[in-house]
Enzyme design. Structure first.
Site, PDB file in Angstrom:
ATOM      1  N   SER A 219       0.831  -1.202   0.000  1.00 55.27           N
ATOM      2  CA  SER A 219       0.000   0.000   0.000  1.00 55.27           C
ATOM      3  C   SER A 219       0.864   1.251   0.000  1.00 55.27           C
ATOM      4  CB  SER A 219      -0.892   0.012   1.239  1.00 55.27           C
ATOM      5  OG  SER A 219      -1.855  -1.001   1.156  1.00 55.27           O
ATOM      6  N   CYS A 220       0.223   2.354  -0.355  1.00 59.25           N
ATOM      7  CA  CYS A 220       0.845   3.674  -0.330  1.00 59.25           C
ATOM      8  C   CYS A 220       1.463   3.954   1.022  1.00 59.25           C
ATOM      9  CB  CYS A 220      -0.226   4.724  -0.637  1.00 59.25           C
ATOM     10  SG  CYS A 220       0.269   6.408  -0.291  1.00 59.25           S
ATOM     11  N   PRO A 221       2.640   4.522   1.155  1.00 61.31           N
ATOM     12  CA  PRO A 221       3.511   4.994   0.076  1.00 61.31           C
ATOM     13  C   PRO A 221       4.623   4.010  -0.287  1.00 61.31           C
ATOM     14  CG  PRO A 221       4.330   5.867   2.142  1.00 61.31           C
ATOM     15  CD  PRO A 221       3.199   4.917   2.478  1.00 61.31           C
TER      16      PRO A 221
END
Lengths: 165, 78
Positions: free
Chosen positions: B16-18
């Site tokens: 997942s981000c980042p």
């Protein structure tokens, strides 16, 4: 355009004021990503925010009974941040970390280490250190020299973007 | 597609981000200027994020594609 834009790095200053898990998460996501985007990134760490930067294994900090009691009542360290809502004596953060693991979301502590690895500077606030009785050796390795409000303001006026979290 | 000389492949699938951006940034720093890095991610948000990251760092996006939920980026180090 990209080459010209990238030649002069953008500057970001984050004032890390809060110590709650969700705000710490925001600070660490933005700081590590800004570093990865090759922005010159400085995080001024003050007040409750400084609790996040105490070593995880430190349980009690401070020199007098009031400072010690403060640290006893709010466990310091990046891995021990409470949620501002739905904390439920630590049950909330425990569930958040479970969810983070399930969805491959990096924890604030991991992001903090990644931010340091990409050259983000973390500056502790001297006044906060004094008031909470925190010593340099209580804080995680790799932090910059303790500074005050004037340094923070000067960095902020020179930055392209400033955040207060 | 096949004629690109990829120096390093970074698998950011499932992350997942980042993290895809952080992994790309680590990867690009380990190759020399002008060399290519390929990143594969599954995070749909990474499409815009890689554009922004490329723009901000000046590392050029040579190629990008989306296929079956996989997003592939080929970036040339500045």
């Amino acid at each position: 355009m990209t080459a010209a834009a990238a030649d002069k790095p953008k500057k970001l200053v984050i004032i890390c004021y809060s110590g709650e898990l969700e705000k710490t998460w925001a600070t660490m996501i933005l700081a590590s990503t800004a570093g990865a985007m090759e922005m010159e990134t400085t995080v001024f760490v003050t007040f409750w925010g400084l609790q996040t930067f105490v070593k995880d294994k430190k349980r009690i900090t401070g020199e007098n009974w009031m400072q010690k009691m403060m640290s006893f009542m709010q466990r310091p360290g990046a891995s021990h941040r409470p949620l501002s809502k739905m904390n439920f004596m630590g049950m909330g953060p425990w569930m958040m970390f479970k969810l983070a693991k399930k969805y491959n979301v990096a924890k604030p502590k991991d992001l903090l280490e990644m931010a340091q690895a990409v050259g983000v500077t973390f500056l502790p606030c001297q006044m906060t250190m004094d008031m909470f009785g925190l010593k340099r050796e209580d804080l995680i390795d790799g932090m910059g020299e303790p500074v005050g409000a004037a340094t923070a303001l000067q960095l902020m006026t020179e930055a392209d973007s400033t955040l207060f979290i | 597609m096949g004629n690109l000389d990829i120096k390093l492949k970074v698998d950011a699938s499932g992350l997942s981000c980042p993290l895809p951006i952080l992994k790309a940034s680590q990867g690009i720093k380990s190759v020399a200027s002008g060399e290519l890095v390929e990143v594969v991610a599954t995070d749909p948000g990474s499409v815009k994020d890689f554009e922004a990251w490329s723009k901000s760092t000046g590392n050029a996006m040579v190629e990008h594609s989306a296929e079956g939920g996989k997003f592939r980026y080929v970036i040339r180090r500045k």
